[in-house]
Design an enzyme around this catalytic site. Structure first.
Site, PDB file in Angstrom:
ATOM      1  N   THR A  39       0.824  -1.206   0.000  1.00 30.81           N
ATOM      2  CA  THR A  39       0.000   0.000   0.000  1.00 30.81           C
ATOM      3  C   THR A  39       0.859   1.257   0.000  1.00 30.81           C
ATOM      4  O   THR A  39       0.517   2.266  -0.640  1.00 30.81           O
ATOM      5  CB  THR A  39      -0.946   0.008   1.211  1.00 30.81           C
ATOM      6  OG1 THR A  39      -1.774  -1.149   1.172  1.00 30.81           O
ATOM      7  CG2 THR A  39      -1.824   1.247   1.216  1.00 30.81           C
ATOM      8  N   HIS A  42       1.791   1.950  -3.443  1.00 29.36           N
ATOM      9  CA  HIS A  42       0.652   2.511  -4.188  1.00 29.36           C
ATOM     10  C   HIS A  42       0.439   3.985  -3.846  1.00 29.36           C
ATOM     11  O   HIS A  42       0.105   4.792  -4.718  1.00 29.36           O
ATOM     12  CB  HIS A  42      -0.618   1.711  -3.888  1.00 29.36           C
ATOM     13  CG  HIS A  42      -0.633   0.334  -4.477  1.00 29.36           C
ATOM     14  ND1 HIS A  42      -0.455   0.100  -5.833  1.00 29.36           N
ATOM     15  CD2 HIS A  42      -0.795  -0.884  -3.912  1.00 29.36           C
ATOM     16  CE1 HIS A  42      -0.520  -1.193  -6.069  1.00 29.36           C
ATOM     17  NE2 HIS A  42      -0.726  -1.822  -4.918  1.00 29.36           N
TER      18      HIS A  42
END
Length: 340
Positions: A39, A42
């Protein structure tokens, strides 16, 4: 204090930012270890819901530096701790019916995802999210509790039955290896793991309890109807790759369960024959993040049920994290942690 700040997509710096003074219901933690999650990558690439600028980091451990006020009575300066990064309201319909947490109607996000997180010298955390860790648990192990809580939620959703025959696609990173160990601990009789990496498959055999491993190019040969005429009771995808997911559906046996654990790109589609879904009595399950599973994960880690230290590929400094986020990154790495 010093912090890593993603100022906008693809732009990250180390800079001085204000010390996060705790509110009346908070503690401020001096950060020791931070796990780098997919994450976080991202967020750096602009592929998540995060606002900018933001300090990422949601897998962490440390020591209580300051207690916010009289409302916080259970923690003291110097306590060794970790914390659930989730920020949910606790009073919406989903929270009050044990469906909340990750599905909270008033979801406030999470530390490091929507508000400043732990890739810094200090992080402010609601005291209700904090968990004290024993002296026998290292800060590196404690930083694994958040991803372990994601695995526990997935296992709770799956409701594996003792003796189930399981096929899992993706030995992947540290999360995949944690999931493999958990499937074994939950009672699978057979656990077949598929991946492109022989090294990660070897690790699944040695540490995870896989009973058989198959490289991706041998799936059709080694998992054919000749050897598995009835398919599997449970099929899990930990890759998030649509083509792999489509392939995985082909191994579901009668009354089988399918767990989507890997994160796919938003908008992805996978063909599925709804007649087979109906005719075979399949159950399709999703699992997103954490749902009040931080404490169960803590107990599994504390009691040594899940082996973690071999999953740490390397430790890097906060300064080195800038280049790590920019890439390229070694695909053979499992978990990379920041030591602050």
């Amino acid at each position: 204090m010093k912090a890593l700040v993603i100022e906008k997509p693809n732009h990250v710096v180390i800079k001085e930012v204000p010390y996060p003074k705790p509110g009346p219901n908070d503690v401020t933690i001096r950060v020791k270890n931070v796990g780098i999650c997919g994450t976080d990558i991202h967020i750096f690439l602009g592929e998540f819901i995060s606002p900018y600028p933001i300090i990422p980091g949601h897998e962490f451990s440390g020591v209580v530096e300051e207690v916010g006020g009289a409302n916080v009575t259970e923690y003291q300066v110097g306590d060794r701790v970790t914390a659930d990064p989730s920020l949910f309201c606790g009073h919406c319909e989903f929270c009050l019916t044990n469906r909340g947490g990750n599905q909270c109607e008033n979801w406030g996000g999470a530390l490091g995802n929507t508000i400043d997180g732990s890739m810094a010298e200090f992080v402010k955390v609601p005291s209700s999210n904090v968990v004290r860790i024993p002296d026998t648990m290292t800060f590196a192990e404690a930083a694994f509790i958040e991803p372990m809580a994601c695995v526990v939620h997935g296992m709770n959703r799956l409701q594996l039955q003792v003796g189930d025959r399981v096929l899992m696609f993706g030995a992947g990173g540290a999360m995949g290896q944690q999931l493999i160990q958990s499937v074994k601990m939950a009672g699978a009789s057979e656990l077949v793991v598929v991946d492109i990496s022989p090294d990660k498959l070897e690790m699944a055999l040695k540490w995870g309890g896989a009973t058989k491993v198959v490289t991706s190019d041998k799936v059709n040969d080694e998992l054919s109807d000749e050897y598995y005429p009835n398919g599997f009771d449970v099929v899990i995808d930990a890759t998030g790759i649509p083509k792999v997911i489509e392939q995985a559906f082909g191994f579901l046996g009668k009354t089988a369960k399918y767990l989507q654990f890997g994160v796919t790109p938003i908008g992805s589609t996978v063909p599925l024959d709804p007649f087979r879904l109906y005719n075979k009595d399949w159950t399709l399950i999703g699992s997103m993040a954490i749902n009040h599973t931080f404490y169960p994960a803590f107990h599994w880690v504390k009691e040594g049920r899940i082996q973690l230290n071999h999953l740490i590929s390397k430790e890097i400094s906060l300064e080195e994290t800038v280049d790590y986020l920019k890439g390229p990154r070694d695909p053979n790495n499992l978990k990379v942690q920041i030591k602050i």
